[in-house]
Every structure is written in structure tokens, then in C-alpha cells.
Write a protein that holds these residues in place. Structure first.
Motif: not given
Length: 244
Positions: A29-35, A71-79
Motif C-alpha cells: 500500500e505504501a509503495l502504491g501497488v494497491i490503492p 510495482r511501476r506497472v501497478m501504479r501506472d495502470l491506475r493513472r
């Protein structure tokens, strides 16, 4: 049994659903992998099935592309807009396919060179090339061939010329250069290529190198399967994000 989207879950429950510890869920969560999870009135995190979906997708994605990329992909997918998010996942598939093609090319080259080692063990005088001819044949720079020679990967002969000496690549040296070119294209590091060249020099045996390539191809297949497992989850994440 998966929890319903409308029933909040504790950190421990969300972790149990996705196979993570409480601390791992907090870290992701702290890394932004999940909302970011909303908090209850008493300050406790309340997770939903959406969070579990992200956690499961990340697990498969990390197995496929590694944790840093995942981690990067999971963050990017939401934006990202939907089209860009889909292209991002397509790029991962394309990258794996490129790795597979490189490994297959290296394997074919090694098999071909192994056959040559049996039929052309003793070169004749005409079966040799200059550094310029070999660099053009392999599609590499002459400076690259000189670097490979310095690293002990290729052993050309030295012949006298009016200007001094020049490199002359006979069949064994040409084979070594071909092996080096094939393995470097397949992603192998210099120490790994050195091991392959040693095998080639020992009676032209490439069996260990072929085994290593087969292991790499199997690893790529496993990573591709992991990416496919992530696919449906990632599609839901993209669709949810684009609907917001």
C-alpha cells in the motif's frame, strides 16, 4: 472464498485472501501497488475485493516481470488512460516474446556450430577471415571483436603484414565469434559466454550451453504463464480505473 466488494476486510483478512502477510500488505500500500485503503472511525484500514484483486495481480506480475517493474506497472495502470494502460501490458508480452526469439536464435546458432565442429574440425588455409570481413558477416563492430578477444572469447591468429601484424580468424575463431554473438544476443553475460566458449573449445561440446538455453526458454515460458494469469485481473483494474 473471496469476500464481497461491499464487506470491508481487515489488513489480515485481505492478506489471507491474496497470500500476503499483514506487513507485506502495508508495504505494498505504501509503495502504491494497491490503492490507499480507507480507514474506519477507529483508524483501522478497511480493504475491499478491489484491493485483493490488485494484490493478486501484483503477485503474478512480479513473477513475470520482476518486483521493480511490477510495482511501476501497478501504479501506472491506475493513472494512465485505458489505451496507454493496455499498451503497457502489451509491451510486457512483446518483451517476453523478444527474449524467447533471442534465446531460440542462440540455440539454433549453437546447434549449427556444434554440427560444424564435427564436419569441419580442421580448417584449410582459405577458411579464414579478416577482422573487417568477420565484423561485417556478424553485424558487429571491429572494436567489439577486439573486446571479445581481450575477454578471452575469441582467439584469432596473428599474421605478418608489410605494416606489422594483423588478426586472422580461422574456422575455430569464427565459430567462437558466432557463439559469442549468439549468446550475447540472447542476453548472456560475459562470464556465461566464457563458460560456453570453454565448452566449445573442449572438443566442440556445446551440450551444456544448449541445456542452459533450454532452461532459459522454460523460464520464459513460466514467466509468460504468470503474465497470462495476471491478465484478467489487470483487465479489471484497467476498466475500473478508466470508469472513474
Amino acid at each position: 472464498m473471496p469476500a464481497d466488494d461491499g464487506v470491508p476486510m481487515s489488513t489480515a483478512a485481505a492478506g489471507a485472501e491474496a497470500g500476503y502477510s499483514v506487513q507485506q500488505v502495508r508495504d505494498l500500500e505504501a509503495l502504491g501497488v494497491i490503492p490507499v485503503a480507507p480507514r474506519s472511525s477507529s483508524g483501522y484500514r478497511r480493504f475491499s475485493e478491489e484491493h485483493v484483486r490488485h494484490l493478486r495481480a501484483y503477485r503474478h506480475l512480479a513473477n513475470s516481470a520482476g518486483p521493480v517493474v511490477a510495482r511501476r506497472v501497478m501504479r501506472d495502470l491506475r493513472r494512465l488512460p485505458r489505451a496507454q494502460a493496455v499498451a503497457l501490458i502489451s509491451g510486457l508480452h512483446a518483451g517476453l516474446n523478444a527474449e524467447r526469439e533471442h534465446a531460440l536464435s542462440a540455440r539454433r546458432a549453437l546447434e549449427s556450430i556444434n554440427d560444424e565442429a564435427v564436419t569441419d574440425a580442421v580448417p584449410v588455409d582459405d577458411d579464414s577471415m579478416t577482422i573487417t570481413e568477420l565484423s561485417q558477416a556478424l553485424g558487429v563492430r571491429a572494436s567489439t571483436l577486439r573486446f571479445w578477444e581481450k575477454a578471452g572469447l575469441v582467439a584469432p591468429e596473428r599474421v605478418a603484414t608489410p605494416a606489422g601484424t594483423a588478426r586472422r580468424y580461422t574456422l575455430p575463431a569464427i565459430r567462437e565469434a558466432r557463439v559469442t554473438s549468439a549468446l550475447r544476443a540472447g542476453g548472456y553475460r560475459i562470464p556465461e559466454v566464457q563458460a560456453a566458449i570453454t565448452a566449445i573449445r573442449d572438443l566442440g561440446d556445446t551440450s551444456n550451453s544448449l541445456t542452459a538455453l533450454d532452461a532459459r526458454l522454460d523460464s520464459i515460458a513460466q514467466r509468460t504463464l504468470a503474465l497470462l494469469r495476471a491478465g484478467a485481473l489487470l483487465a479489471e483494474i484497467i476498466e475500473t480505473a478508466s470508469a472513474v
